[in-house]
Design a protein around this motif. Structure first.
Motif, short mmCIF file in Angstrom:
data_model
loop_
_atom_site.label_atom_id
_atom_site.label_comp_id
_atom_site.label_asym_id
_atom_site.label_seq_id
_atom_site.Cartn_x
_atom_site.Cartn_y
_atom_site.Cartn_z
N ALA A 29 0.89 -1.12 -0.05
CA ALA A 29 -0.09 -0.11 -0.01
C ALA A 29 0.99 1.44 0.06
CB ALA A 29 -1.07 -0.05 1.15
N ALA A 30 1.91 1.51 0.73
CA ALA A 30 2.87 2.25 0.93
C ALA A 30 3.84 2.75 -0.29
CB ALA A 30 3.76 2.23 2.19
N GLU A 31 4.00 1.70 -0.99
CA GLU A 31 4.72 1.92 -2.22
C GLU A 31 3.70 2.21 -3.49
OE1 GLU A 31 6.74 -1.77 -2.61
OE2 GLU A 31 7.75 -1.23 -0.78
N ALA A 32 2.48 2.16 -3.26
CA ALA A 32 1.40 2.63 -4.24
C ALA A 32 0.83 4.03 -3.83
CB ALA A 32 0.21 1.59 -4.34
N GLY A 33 1.68 4.70 -2.72
CA GLY A 33 1.24 5.78 -2.31
C GLY A 33 -0.05 6.10 -1.65
N LEU A 34 -0.49 4.93 -0.78
CA LEU A 34 -1.69 4.96 -0.16
C LEU A 34 -1.04 5.42 1.17
CD1 LEU A 34 -3.32 1.85 -1.24
CD2 LEU A 34 -4.05 4.13 -1.74
N PRO A 35 -1.98 6.23 2.19
CA PRO A 35 -1.65 6.46 3.38
C PRO A 35 -1.51 5.56 4.45
CG PRO A 35 -3.18 7.91 2.88
CD PRO A 35 -3.25 6.77 1.53
N VAL A 36 -0.52 5.28 5.00
CA VAL A 36 -0.35 4.20 6.02
C VAL A 36 0.40 4.81 7.20
CG1 VAL A 36 0.16 2.45 4.31
CG2 VAL A 36 2.25 3.61 5.32
N ALA A 37 0.23 3.98 8.45
CA ALA A 37 0.54 4.79 9.69
C ALA A 37 0.80 3.11 10.40
CB ALA A 37 -0.25 5.50 10.52
N ALA A 38 0.47 3.10 11.62
CA ALA A 38 0.36 1.54 12.36
C ALA A 38 -0.26 0.67 11.44
CB ALA A 38 0.20 1.85 13.66
N GLY A 39 -0.48 0.89 10.28
CA GLY A 39 -1.52 -0.02 9.42
C GLY A 39 -2.00 0.64 8.11
N ILE A 40 -2.52 0.01 7.24
CA ILE A 40 -3.08 0.81 6.15
C ILE A 40 -4.33 1.42 6.48
CG2 ILE A 40 -3.96 0.25 3.68
CD1 ILE A 40 -2.39 -2.47 3.71
N ILE A 41 -4.33 2.79 6.33
CA ILE A 41 -5.48 3.61 6.72
C ILE A 41 -6.61 3.42 6.01
CG2 ILE A 41 -6.10 6.13 7.24
CD1 ILE A 41 -2.85 6.48 7.94
N VAL A 42 -7.58 3.11 6.58
CA VAL A 42 -8.91 3.02 5.87
C VAL A 42 -10.13 3.66 6.48
CG1 VAL A 42 -8.45 1.04 4.60
CG2 VAL A 42 -9.51 0.85 7.13
N ASP A 43 -11.04 4.25 6.26
CA ASP A 43 -12.29 4.93 6.74
C ASP A 43 -12.99 3.84 7.50
OD1 ASP A 43 -13.67 3.89 4.80
OD2 ASP A 43 -13.89 5.77 3.68
N GLU A 44 -14.34 4.33 8.02
CA GLU A 44 -15.18 3.43 8.48
C GLU A 44 -15.84 2.37 7.53
OE1 GLU A 44 -15.69 6.88 8.28
OE2 GLU A 44 -17.53 7.40 8.56
N TYR A 45 -15.67 2.68 6.28
CA TYR A 45 -16.19 1.59 5.36
C TYR A 45 -15.04 0.82 4.92
CZ TYR A 45 -20.09 4.83 5.16
OH TYR A 45 -21.42 5.66 5.83
N LEU A 46 -13.94 0.90 5.32
CA LEU A 46 -12.66 0.00 5.12
C LEU A 46 -12.09 0.24 3.96
CD1 LEU A 46 -14.12 -3.36 6.65
CD2 LEU A 46 -12.78 -1.72 7.86
#
Ligand code: FAD
Length: 404
Positions: free
Chosen positions: A246-263
Motif C-alpha cells: 500500500a505504502a509503495e502505491a502512495g496510499l496513506p499508512v501509519a501503524a497499518g493501512i489507513i482506511v475509513d469506517e467503510y474500510l
C-alpha cells in the motif's frame, strides 16, 4: 464493476471471496495466495494443531473443490506492486491482473528478534502453517525451550511444549504476562496456572544474547545477568502489519493501512481489511488495528456487503479467545482504558470473569472457563445494554434476565 482481486488468502481474504459469492457477486474473483496451502485457519497453529498429529487438511476452511465450484481463482504467488492509474495489480511472477476493486488482506508478519544467532534453525517463530509443522517436527528431539515473549502465542506454545515434556522458560519484558491485552487479574491467574504446570516465567527481563555451538543453540542470556540453557528458542514478540504494498502505491499508512469506517483506503477502488488495516471506528472513537479472527472475518463480510450494494460502516463488536493448557480465555469487547475491574466467580475455582468498566460504562469482559459469561457479554453488547458493577459482582444476579 469489474473483477475483485484480493491480496492475501488468510482469514480476511478467504472470507471476502466466500461472502462475495454468497451475496451473488458474479464477476471474476482472484485470491492471491503466497502460502503453499489452501486457505487455512491460523489459531490452531499454536493450539490443537501443534499438540496433535492431524494433517494440514484439518485446518483448511474449504477443500479445493469449493474454489472451483464457486469460481474463485486461487492464484499462487505474491503481489509485487499496484498500478493505481491503470487499475492493475502486478504479481512477482510478472503476471498482471486488472481490477475493478482491489482488497488488501495482507495480514501481519512476525517481528524478528534482533540478536546474533537469531537466524539459527533452533530459533523458531509461529505465524504460518509451515512454522507450526516445523515446531511439531523438532519438539520430540528437544529438551529445553526458552520462549521469548509472554503474549498469547508465546504462552499457548509454552503450555503445549510443557505438556509434551519439555522444560520451559518464558521471558517477558513487561511486569506481567499478556500485559497489553488483559487485566492484571487475568495475567496473575495465568502466571499462577503456568507456574503450577512447571513453566518458569521470568518477568521484567529481556534476552540479550543467544549462545550457540556448531550452529546449535545452547542457551539464552538475560538482561539480569542470568543464563538459561536451551536447545530450542521460540520467539513471540508481536507482529508488524504488511503495509508496504500500500505504502509503495502512495496510499496513506501509519501503524497499518489507513482506511475509513467503510474500510476504504484513500483510493475508492482499494480497501484494506484484517490485521493490516488501521480502521476508523466511530464506536470506539479514533483508529483501531486489531489482530483477531473476528476482526478479519467481520471486516471481510462488511466489505463484501459494500461491494454488492449494501454500504454500511463497519461496526462489529470485538471478541477474542486464547487456549492455554486446560484454560480457555474469552474476551468480549475491548478491555483497554478501564478504571475499574470487578470479578464474577472465583479464580481459586478456576472459573471467573473480569468485568472492565470505565465509570459506569462496561467496556468488556474477560472470561476464564466461563463461556456463559462470555456469550452473555457478546449478547449484551449486541443489544447496546449494560449491567452495573454491583450486578456483575453479584453471582445471584441473573444475567439472562438482563437480556430479556
Ligand atoms: P492473515 O490470516 O495473516 O493472512 C494474510 C495473508 O496474506 C498471509 O497468507 C500472507 O502470507 C499473505 N500476504 C501478505 N502479503 C502478500 C502479498 N504481497 N501477496 C500475496 N499474499 C500476501 N486470533 C483469534 O481471534 N484467536 C486466536 O486464538 C488466535 N490465535 C492465533 C494463533 C497464531 C499462531 C497466530 C499466528 C494468530 C492467531 N490469531 C488468533 C490471530 C488471527 O489468526 C489473525 O488475526 C488473522 O489471521 C488475521 O487475518 P488476516 O486475513 O488479516 O491476515
Amino acid at each position: 464493476g469489474g473483477p475483485v482481486i484480493i491480496v492475501g488468502a488468510g482469514h480476511g481474504g478467504y472470507q471476502v471471496a466466500a461472502s462475495l459469492r454468497q451475496a451473488g457477486f458474479s464477476e471474476r474473483i482472484c485470491l492471491i495466495n503466497d502460502e503453499a496451502h489452501l486457505p487455512y485457519q491460523r489459531p490452531p497453529l499454536s493450539k490443537a494443531y501443534i499438540k496433535g498429529s492431524a494433517g494440514p487438511e484439518s485446518l483448511m476452511f474449504r477443500p479445493e473443490k469449493f474454489y472451483q465450484d464457486q469460481t474463485i481463482e486461487l492464484i499462487a504467488g505474491r503481489a509485487a506492486s499496484i498500478d493505481r492509474t491503470g487499475r492493475k495489480l502486478h504479481l512477482a511472477s510478472g503476471e498482471t491482473l486488472p481490477y475493478g476493486h482491489l482488497v488488501l488482506a495482507t495480514g501481519a508478519r512476525n517481528r524478528l528478534l534482533d540478536l546474533p544467532n537469531a537466524n539459527l534453525p533452533d530459533v523458531k517463530y509461529l505465524r504460518i502453517l509451515d512454522d507450526s509443522e516445523a515446531l511439531r517436527l523438532v519438539m520430540p528431539s528437544k529438551k529445553r525451550a526458552v520462549i521469548i515473549g509472554a503474549g498469547f502465542i508465546g504462552l499457548e506454545f509454552a503450555a503445549t511444549a510443557r505438556i509434551k515434556g519439555l522444560e520451559v522458560d518464558v521471558l517477558e519484558l513487561a511486569p506481567r504476562v499478556m500485559a497489553r491485552a488483559v487485566t492484571a487479574e487475568v495475567s496473575e491467574y495465568f502466571q499462577e496456572r503456568h507456574r503450577e504446570a512447571g513453566i518458569r516465567i521470568h518477568l521484567g527481563v529481556q534476552a540479550t544474547s543467544i549462545e550457540a555451538e556448531g550452529g546449535k543453540v545452547t542457551g539464552v542470556s538475560l538482561s539480569d545477568g542470568r543464563h538459561l540453557p536451551a536447545d530450542l528458542v521460540v520467539v513471540g514478540v508481536g507482529v508488524l502489519p504488511n503495509i508496504e504494498l500500500a505504502a509503495e502505491a502512495g496510499l496513506p499508512v501509519a501503524a497499518g493501512i489507513i482506511v475509513d469506517e467503510y474500510l476504504a483506503t484513500a483510493d475508492p477502488d482499494i480497501s484494506a481489511i484484517g490485521d493490516c488495516a488501521l480502521f476508523a471506528s466511530p464506536r470506539f472513537g479514533g483508529s483501531l488495528r486489531l489482530e483477531s479472527v473476528q476482526n478479519a472475518t467481520d471486516h471481510a463480510r462488511c466489505l463484501a456487503a459494500r461491494l454488492t450494494g449494501d454500504r454500511k460502516p463497519y461496526d462489529s463488536h470485538p471478541w477474542f479467545w486464547s487456549d492455554q493448557g486446560d484454560d480457555k480465555l474469552q474476551i468480549a469487547g475491548l478491555t483497554t482504558g478501564y478504571d475499574r475491574v470487578v470479578l464474577r466467580g472465583d479464580p481459586a475455582k478456576k472459573a471467573f470473569s473480569a468485568f472492565c468498566y470505565k465509570g459506569d460504562k462496561l467496556l468488556g469482559i474477560e472470561s476464564i472457563n466461563r463461556a456463559g459469561d462470555h456469550m452473555f457479554g457478546r449478547r449484551l453488547q449486541a443489544m447496546d445494554r449494560t449491567i452495573t458493577p454491583e450486578q456483575a459482582a453479584d453471582e445471584s444476579f441473573d444475567l439472562k434476565g438482563a437480556l430479556a
